[in-house]
Design an enzyme around this catalytic site. Structure first.
Site, PDB file in Angstrom:
ATOM      1  N   CYS A   3      -4.523  -4.521  -7.998  1.00 23.82           N
ATOM      2  CA  CYS A   3      -3.174  -4.490  -7.281  1.00 23.82           C
ATOM      3  C   CYS A   3      -2.269  -3.161  -7.425  1.00 23.82           C
ATOM      4  CB  CYS A   3      -2.408  -5.725  -7.708  1.00 23.82           C
ATOM      5  SG  CYS A   3      -0.661  -5.765  -6.821  1.00 23.82           S
ATOM      6  N   CYS A   6       0.973  -4.078  -8.950  1.00 26.87           N
ATOM      7  CA  CYS A   6       0.994  -4.277 -10.368  1.00 26.87           C
ATOM      8  C   CYS A   6       0.792  -2.926 -11.250  1.00 26.87           C
ATOM      9  CB  CYS A   6      -0.326  -5.315 -10.938  1.00 26.87           C
ATOM     10  SG  CYS A   6       0.125  -6.826 -10.541  1.00 26.87           S
ATOM     11  N   ASP A  29      10.737   2.511  -0.878  1.00 21.47           N
ATOM     12  CA  ASP A  29       9.423   2.274  -0.058  1.00 21.47           C
ATOM     13  C   ASP A  29       8.919   3.929   0.106  1.00 21.47           C
ATOM     14  OD1 ASP A  29       8.330   0.079   1.821  1.00 21.47           O
ATOM     15  OD2 ASP A  29       7.729   1.972   2.171  1.00 21.47           O
ATOM     16  N   HIS A  45       2.361 -10.881 -10.928  1.00 16.77           N
ATOM     17  CA  HIS A  45       1.585 -10.876  -9.653  1.00 16.77           C
ATOM     18  C   HIS A  45       1.546 -12.249  -8.820  1.00 16.77           C
ATOM     19  CE1 HIS A  45      -1.568  -9.475  -7.034  1.00 16.77           C
ATOM     20  NE2 HIS A  45      -1.994 -10.527  -6.970  1.00 16.77           N
ATOM     21  N   ASN A  86       7.521 -10.180   4.273  1.00 13.42           N
ATOM     22  CA  ASN A  86       6.181 -10.468   5.355  1.00 13.42           C
ATOM     23  C   ASN A  86       5.203 -11.251   4.572  1.00 13.42           C
ATOM     24  OD1 ASN A  86       7.180  -8.979   7.297  1.00 13.42           O
ATOM     25  ND2 ASN A  86       6.689  -7.015   6.278  1.00 13.42           N
ATOM     26  N   GLY A  92       2.206  -8.805   9.179  1.00 10.33           N
ATOM     27  CA  GLY A  92       1.817  -7.248   9.113  1.00 10.33           C
ATOM     28  C   GLY A  92       1.881  -7.250   7.230  1.00 10.33           C
ATOM     29  N   THR A  94       0.688  -5.767   4.178  1.00 14.10           N
ATOM     30  CA  THR A  94      -0.486  -5.303   3.693  1.00 14.10           C
ATOM     31  C   THR A  94      -0.864  -5.138   2.210  1.00 14.10           C
ATOM     32  OG1 THR A  94       1.199  -3.229   3.764  1.00 14.10           O
ATOM     33  CG2 THR A  94      -0.127  -3.649   5.824  1.00 14.10           C
ATOM     34  N   HIS A  99       6.630  -9.093  -2.054  1.00 10.99           N
ATOM     35  CA  HIS A  99       7.809  -8.275  -2.178  1.00 10.99           C
ATOM     36  C   HIS A  99       8.873  -8.433  -1.077  1.00 10.99           C
ATOM     37  CE1 HIS A  99       4.466  -6.606   0.309  1.00 10.99           C
ATOM     38  NE2 HIS A  99       5.346  -5.973   1.242  1.00 10.99           N
ATOM     39  N   HIS A 101      11.674  -6.723   1.141  1.00 11.17           N
ATOM     40  CA  HIS A 101      11.949  -5.483   1.805  1.00 11.17           C
ATOM     41  C   HIS A 101      13.579  -5.483   2.152  1.00 11.17           C
ATOM     42  CE1 HIS A 101       8.118  -3.915   3.532  1.00 11.17           C
ATOM     43  NE2 HIS A 101       7.934  -5.382   3.517  1.00 11.17           N
TER      44      HIS A 101
HETATM   45  P1  5GP Z   1       4.144  -5.097   3.616  1.00 12.16           P
HETATM   46  O1  5GP Z   1       3.637  -4.682   5.078  1.00 12.16           O
HETATM   47  O2  5GP Z   1       2.895  -5.445   2.897  1.00 12.16           O
HETATM   48  O3  5GP Z   1       5.353  -6.141   3.936  1.00 12.16           O
HETATM   49  O4  5GP Z   1       4.789  -3.982   3.010  1.00 12.16           O
HETATM   50  C1  5GP Z   1       4.127  -3.024   2.237  1.00 12.16           C
HETATM   51  C2  5GP Z   1       5.194  -1.954   2.059  1.00 12.16           C
HETATM   52  O5  5GP Z   1       4.630  -1.305   0.789  1.00 12.16           O
HETATM   53  C3  5GP Z   1       5.145  -0.812   3.071  1.00 12.16           C
HETATM   54  O6  5GP Z   1       6.451  -0.757   3.768  1.00 12.16           O
HETATM   55  C4  5GP Z   1       4.524   0.574   2.535  1.00 12.16           C
HETATM   56  O7  5GP Z   1       5.278   1.912   3.079  1.00 12.16           O
HETATM   57  C5  5GP Z   1       4.752   0.333   0.854  1.00 12.16           C
HETATM   58  N1  5GP Z   1       4.095   0.955   0.091  1.00 12.16           N
HETATM   59  C6  5GP Z   1       2.665   1.089   0.412  1.00 12.16           C
HETATM   60  N2  5GP Z   1       2.226   1.831  -0.846  1.00 12.16           N
HETATM   61  C7  5GP Z   1       3.068   2.166  -1.402  1.00 12.16           C
HETATM   62  C8  5GP Z   1       3.102   2.956  -2.556  1.00 12.16           C
HETATM   63  O8  5GP Z   1       2.059   3.377  -3.131  1.00 12.16           O
HETATM   64  N3  5GP Z   1       4.463   3.239  -3.306  1.00 12.16           N
HETATM   65  C9  5GP Z   1       5.479   2.801  -2.745  1.00 12.16           C
HETATM   66  N4  5GP Z   1       6.843   3.168  -3.183  1.00 12.16           N
HETATM   67  N5  5GP Z   1       5.338   1.888  -1.425  1.00 12.16           N
HETATM   68  C10 5GP Z   1       4.452   1.616  -0.882  1.00 12.16           C
HETATM   69 ZN    ZN Z   2       0.111  -7.612  -8.254  1.00 13.64          ZN
END
Ligand code: 5GP
Ligand code: ZN
Length: 113
Positions: A3, A6, A29, A45, A86, A92, A94, A99, A101
């Site tokens: 992860c 993590c 972010d 996690h 999300n 969306g 990913t 988390h 935002h």
């Molecule tokens: P989700 O789309 O899952 O709600 O948001 C995932 C967020 O994680 C996205 O806004 C993306 O820019 C952020 N993100 C993805 N990989 C990394 C990373 O390696 N470091 C940081 N700081 N943010 C990340």
């Molecule tokens: Zn995790």
């Protein structure tokens, strides 16, 4: 441990940390969608909101209140901010470590896309 978040908690992947305590980590972010875009995560996690149980009620409160505290520290409590969690495909999501935002610093459209 595969992860991404993590690994950030463990310090194996760098991140711009803005808050850390026993239960939470907050970091900027990597692809900010607003002048302030911070992710607040539990260190433990938990893949999605679907896996949150009543035992996590205090943790949900911590996530939310920490986001509000960071927004206030950065001076966005009066102008406003948005918090978003999300969950799964249609929202969306990913990264499958829950988390929250925190977005601020511009006018945010509603409804979201
Ligand atoms: P989700 O789309 O899952 O709600 O948001 C995932 C967020 O994680 C996205 O806004 C993306 O820019 C952020 N993100 C993805 N990989 C990394 C990373 O390696 N470091 C940081 N700081 N943010 C990340
Ligand atoms: Zn995790």
């Amino acid at each position: 441990m595969s992860c991404l978040f993590c690994k950030i908690v463990a310090g194996e992947i760098p991140a711009k940390r803005v808050h850390e305590d026993d239960d939470l980590l907050a970091f900027e972010d990597i692809n900010p969608q607003a002048p302030l875009h911070v992710l607040v995560i539990p260190k433990r996690h938990i893949p999605t909101l679907n896996e949150m149980s009543a035992a996590d009620d205090a943790l949900v409160g911590q996530l939310t209140r920490r986001a509000a505290a960071i927004a206030k520290e950065r001076g966005f409590d009066g102008s406003g901010y948005r918090t978003v969690i999300n969950c799964n495909r249609d929202a969306g999501q990913t990264v499958f470590h829950i988390h929250l935002h925190l977005l601020a610093g511009r006018s945010l459209g509603w409804p979201p896309g």
